[in-house]
Scaffold this active site. Sequence first.
Site, PDB file in Angstrom:
ATOM      1  N   LYS A 173       0.553  -1.336  -0.110  1.00 57.06           N
ATOM      2  CA  LYS A 173       0.039  -0.144  -0.186  1.00 57.06           C
ATOM      3  C   LYS A 173       0.755   1.670   0.098  1.00 57.06           C
ATOM      4  O   LYS A 173       1.849   1.077   0.585  1.00 57.06           O
ATOM      5  CB  LYS A 173      -0.687  -0.235   0.689  1.00 57.06           C
ATOM      6  CG  LYS A 173       0.099   0.334   2.835  1.00 57.06           C
ATOM      7  CD  LYS A 173      -0.718  -0.434   4.154  1.00 57.06           C
ATOM      8  CE  LYS A 173      -0.422  -0.640   5.212  1.00 57.06           C
ATOM      9  NZ  LYS A 173      -0.997  -0.555   6.182  1.00 57.06           N
ATOM     10  N   TYR A 219      16.728  30.284   9.364  1.00 58.60           N
ATOM     11  CA  TYR A 219      15.733  30.801   9.499  1.00 58.60           C
ATOM     12  C   TYR A 219      15.567  30.787  11.097  1.00 58.60           C
ATOM     13  O   TYR A 219      15.372  30.388  12.167  1.00 58.60           O
ATOM     14  CB  TYR A 219      14.128  29.834   9.291  1.00 58.60           C
ATOM     15  CG  TYR A 219      14.454  30.834   7.431  1.00 58.60           C
ATOM     16  CD1 TYR A 219      13.576  31.680   7.374  1.00 58.60           C
ATOM     17  CD2 TYR A 219      13.748  29.233   6.429  1.00 58.60           C
ATOM     18  CE1 TYR A 219      12.765  31.618   5.475  1.00 58.60           C
ATOM     19  CE2 TYR A 219      13.534  29.149   5.082  1.00 58.60           C
ATOM     20  CZ  TYR A 219      12.659  30.666   4.883  1.00 58.60           C
ATOM     21  OH  TYR A 219      12.545  30.557   3.848  1.00 58.60           O
TER      22      TYR A 219
HETATM   23  C1  LIG Z   1       0.086  -1.888   7.103  1.00 59.93           C
HETATM   24  C2  LIG Z   1      -0.880  -2.990   7.445  1.00 59.93           C
HETATM   25  C3  LIG Z   1      -0.342  -4.192   7.766  1.00 59.93           C
HETATM   26  C4  LIG Z   1       1.381  -4.415   7.037  1.00 59.93           C
HETATM   27  O1  LIG Z   1       2.115  -3.012   8.202  1.00 59.93           O
HETATM   28  P1  LIG Z   1       3.336  -3.329   8.699  1.00 59.93           P
HETATM   29  O2  LIG Z   1       3.324  -2.997   9.705  1.00 59.93           O
HETATM   30  O3  LIG Z   1       3.858  -2.435   7.640  1.00 59.93           O
HETATM   31  O4  LIG Z   1       4.090  -4.255   7.946  1.00 59.93           O
HETATM   32  C5  LIG Z   1      -0.623  -5.207   7.678  1.00 59.93           C
HETATM   33  N1  LIG Z   1      -1.804  -5.352   8.210  1.00 59.93           N
HETATM   34  C6  LIG Z   1      -2.503  -3.839   7.593  1.00 59.93           C
HETATM   35  C7  LIG Z   1      -3.741  -4.401   7.794  1.00 59.93           C
HETATM   36  C8  LIG Z   1      -2.351  -3.027   7.608  1.00 59.93           C
HETATM   37  O5  LIG Z   1      -2.846  -1.887   7.540  1.00 59.93           O
END
Ligand SMILES: *Cc1c(COP(=O)(O)O)cnc(C)c1O
Length: 383
Positions: A47, A268
Amino acid sequence: MMNACPDSLWPSFRAGARLTVDLGAIASNYRYLQTLASGASCAAVVKADAYGLGIERVAPVLEQAGAREFFVAHVDEGIRLRSVVSEKARITVLHGPRPDASAECVQYGLRPVLNSLDQIAVWRSEALKAGRPLEAALQVDSGMSRFGLSSADLDALHEDGRLMDGLEVSLVMSHLACADTPENSANSAQKQQMLKMSARLPSAPLSLSASSGIFLGPAFHLDVVRPGAALYGIAPNQNGPNPLAQVVRLQAHVLQIREIFPGEGVGYGMTYRPDQPRKIATVAVGYADGFSRHGAGQGCAWFEDICLPILGRVSMDSLIVDISDVPEGKLRADMMVDLIGPRRSVDDVAEAAGTIGYEVLTSLGHRFYREYVGNGEAFQKDD
Ligand SMILES: *Cc1c(COP(=O)(O)O)cnc(C)c1O
């Protein structure tokens, strides 16, 4: 006047910084995690554009390394993924079928996670339209209160068996809230709750653990594990060494070098003021590139094995480092320094910023020159 610039010169002339993504390291992290969870099947979470690293480049490498299942958050991400992995790769959409996007799930062969009775209804009517059973994953809320069916929802499903008509449940999943703290009793409580809830659903493979959960041991692996962060080199928890290969390196050009003296200020707000003469360099990465003003600009950049403390506030397009410890003449304008590299991991940057590696990685900007390499060579240059 046209002044064509060959692609090979693009990084040095046109971008401020170079982001190197080591695809070989991602593949080796995948294989390591699959070995660690050898009783389960290891899926890959891609994702958010493979955590910012580029889903088009990353997903095929994971498939080649053995991944058969992928998880994304949104339907759009699933559609994008569909065109870069093989037809038999299974793509699961964590956020499920939103009413206006459920037909696309069918069209592109995406398996939705059904998180609520409403989503179950959406998918049931899609199955009715399709005239055939449709595959689905069901999520139960085992204690995180974010996604998934509640116990009351399971009661409703029991009372009316027709609610699941046309659904072919091929995964039952839940998600751990505290997996990065192994000693936390919430982990086993969530597992027990998930087992209890899944016993009330059609029998299907079970999945509970993401990256950190894999490191809780075999009791948490069940049938499918779903790592994301660990594939990209992020440490599974804050204690102990990180067993994963580092995946990204960020090298930025030095834009200017100058000397400053007591009485002068840097950046800054002039928040850094030297108490002795210093030599400083302005470097081409700023908060627009994901180096947050809130502390990511703390700690050190590195030139070879020399720490270059970051001074003052991070600007939009640049930050300033102290190069007084670099031998005279060794570091010049247009050379590059490491902001993430062999001596400073994504997790180190995150710690300085008071956040987690996930946020640093997914915040990395889009104007770097990106280079994908295959065998870990990006990390051998300075060692
Ligand atoms: C993002 C996500 C994962 C992966 O999580 P990581 O901690 O990055 O390994 C797995 N399952 C769900 C439901 C997620 O939202």
